[in-house]
Scaffold this motif. Structure first.
Motif, mmCIF file in Angstrom:
data_model
loop_
_atom_site.group_PDB
_atom_site.id
_atom_site.type_symbol
_atom_site.label_atom_id
_atom_site.label_comp_id
_atom_site.label_asym_id
_atom_site.label_seq_id
_atom_site.Cartn_x
_atom_site.Cartn_y
_atom_site.Cartn_z
ATOM 1 N N VAL A 157 0.958 -1.187 0.138
ATOM 2 C CA VAL A 157 0.074 -0.086 -0.052
ATOM 3 C C VAL A 157 0.621 1.211 -0.155
ATOM 4 C CG1 VAL A 157 -1.918 1.347 1.215
ATOM 5 C CG2 VAL A 157 -1.772 -1.399 1.348
ATOM 6 N N TYR A 158 0.727 2.145 -0.995
ATOM 7 C CA TYR A 158 1.651 3.364 -0.988
ATOM 8 C C TYR A 158 0.739 4.586 -0.499
ATOM 9 C CZ TYR A 158 4.260 0.727 -4.264
ATOM 10 O OH TYR A 158 5.209 -0.360 -4.789
ATOM 11 N N SER A 159 1.337 5.682 -0.093
ATOM 12 C CA SER A 159 1.063 6.796 0.459
ATOM 13 C C SER A 159 0.014 7.390 -0.281
ATOM 14 C CB SER A 159 2.296 7.835 0.716
ATOM 15 O OG SER A 159 2.816 8.035 -0.331
ATOM 16 N N ASP A 160 0.173 7.378 -1.724
ATOM 17 C CA ASP A 160 -1.040 8.093 -2.415
ATOM 18 C C ASP A 160 -2.338 7.141 -2.511
ATOM 19 O OD1 ASP A 160 -0.531 5.937 -3.998
ATOM 20 O OD2 ASP A 160 0.410 7.010 -5.878
ATOM 21 N N GLY A 161 -2.423 6.130 -1.959
ATOM 22 C CA GLY A 161 -3.555 5.067 -1.901
ATOM 23 C C GLY A 161 -3.495 4.044 -2.687
ATOM 24 N N GLY A 162 -2.576 3.980 -3.768
ATOM 25 C CA GLY A 162 -2.185 2.844 -4.718
ATOM 26 C C GLY A 162 -2.073 1.646 -3.976
ATOM 27 N N VAL A 163 -2.483 0.185 -4.342
ATOM 28 C CA VAL A 163 -2.234 -0.754 -3.964
ATOM 29 C C VAL A 163 -1.705 -1.658 -4.970
ATOM 30 C CG1 VAL A 163 -3.377 -2.618 -2.697
ATOM 31 C CG2 VAL A 163 -4.181 -0.518 -2.259
ATOM 32 N N VAL A 164 -0.805 -2.678 -4.622
ATOM 33 C CA VAL A 164 -0.299 -3.343 -5.506
ATOM 34 C C VAL A 164 -0.165 -4.880 -5.021
ATOM 35 C CG1 VAL A 164 1.851 -4.213 -6.858
ATOM 36 C CG2 VAL A 164 1.180 -1.463 -6.917
ATOM 37 N N PHE A 165 -0.539 -5.673 -5.821
ATOM 38 C CA PHE A 165 -0.530 -7.340 -4.994
ATOM 39 C C PHE A 165 0.344 -8.022 -6.214
ATOM 40 C CE2 PHE A 165 -1.600 -10.905 -2.655
ATOM 41 C CZ PHE A 165 -1.696 -11.782 -3.429
ATOM 42 N N ASP A 166 1.455 -8.574 -5.642
ATOM 43 C CA ASP A 166 2.466 -9.145 -6.344
ATOM 44 C C ASP A 166 2.728 -10.497 -5.855
ATOM 45 O OD1 ASP A 166 4.593 -9.735 -8.109
ATOM 46 O OD2 ASP A 166 5.930 -8.330 -7.423
ATOM 47 N N THR A 167 2.549 -11.545 -6.712
ATOM 48 C CA THR A 167 2.692 -12.914 -6.696
ATOM 49 C C THR A 167 4.110 -13.596 -7.169
ATOM 50 O OG1 THR A 167 1.317 -13.741 -8.433
ATOM 51 C CG2 THR A 167 0.187 -13.547 -6.345
ATOM 52 N N THR A 168 4.590 -12.733 -7.953
ATOM 53 C CA THR A 168 5.902 -13.168 -8.782
ATOM 54 C C THR A 168 7.226 -13.658 -7.595
ATOM 55 O OG1 THR A 168 6.649 -10.952 -9.220
ATOM 56 C CG2 THR A 168 5.361 -11.775 -10.688
ATOM 57 N N ASN A 169 7.135 -13.207 -6.616
ATOM 58 C CA ASN A 169 8.116 -13.472 -5.509
ATOM 59 C C ASN A 169 7.347 -13.558 -4.398
ATOM 60 O OD1 ASN A 169 10.338 -14.001 -4.225
ATOM 61 N ND2 ASN A 169 10.978 -11.962 -3.922
ATOM 62 N N PRO A 170 6.755 -14.801 -3.933
ATOM 63 C CA PRO A 170 5.781 -15.015 -2.780
ATOM 64 C C PRO A 170 6.517 -14.931 -1.481
ATOM 65 C CG PRO A 170 5.881 -16.732 -3.985
ATOM 66 C CD PRO A 170 6.561 -16.038 -4.737
ATOM 67 N N PRO A 171 5.853 -14.425 -0.458
ATOM 68 C CA PRO A 171 6.653 -14.654 0.813
ATOM 69 C C PRO A 171 6.982 -16.030 1.208
ATOM 70 C CG PRO A 171 4.415 -14.041 1.282
ATOM 71 C CD PRO A 171 4.582 -14.180 -0.435
ATOM 72 N N THR A 172 8.034 -16.046 2.333
ATOM 73 C CA THR A 172 8.231 -17.344 2.670
ATOM 74 C C THR A 172 7.126 -17.956 3.721
ATOM 75 O OG1 THR A 172 9.600 -16.557 4.548
ATOM 76 C CG2 THR A 172 10.856 -16.635 2.750
ATOM 77 N N ASN A 173 7.286 -19.286 3.912
ATOM 78 C CA ASN A 173 6.365 -19.774 5.014
ATOM 79 C C ASN A 173 6.679 -19.207 6.371
ATOM 80 O OD1 ASN A 173 5.211 -21.419 3.385
ATOM 81 N ND2 ASN A 173 6.596 -23.214 3.888
#
Length: 87
Positions: free
Chosen positions: A32-48
Motif C-alpha cells: 500500500v502506497y502513500s497515495d492510496g495505490g495498492v499493488v498485489f504481486d505473486t511473482t516473488n511470494p513470501p516465505t512460510n
C-alpha cells in the motif's frame, strides 16, 4: 510528494474456503502506497516464515479490498479512495 510505501505484508490471492489452510493458498505481497495505490504481486511470494508471522490477511482482512481489482500477470493494481480527505 514522492510515492512512498505505507505498508507491505504477506497477503493471500483469494480468501480461504472452509477447510483450507495457509499452505493451500496462493500468496503474494500486498503493498500500500502513500497515495492510496495498492499493488498485489505473486511473482516473488513470501516465505512460510513470513506468512506465519504476518500481521494481517486473516479471515476478514480482504473485506477492505475492492472486488474490482483485477489480477494481471501476477500483479494487481488499484487506487483506493483517500479516506483522509475532507469532501
Amino acid at each position: 510528494m514522492a510515492r512512498e510505501v505505507s505498508s507491505k505484508e504477506p497477503w493471500w490471492e483469494k480468501p480461504p474456503e472452509p477447510g483450507q489452510t495457509d499452505e493451500d493458498l496462493v500468496w503474494g505481497w500486498l503493498t500500500v502506497y502513500s497515495d492510496g495505490g495498492v499493488v498485489f504481486d505473486t511473482t516473488n511470494p513470501p516465505t512460510n516464515e513470513e506468512i506465519l508471522h504476518r500481521s494481517g490477511c486473516r479471515n476478514t482482512a480482504m473485506d477492505n479490498i475492492p472486488d474490482s481489482v483485477e489480477l494481471i500477470d501476477g500483479i494487481e493494481n488499484a487506487v483506493l479512495p483517500n479516506t483522509d480527505a475532507n469532501p
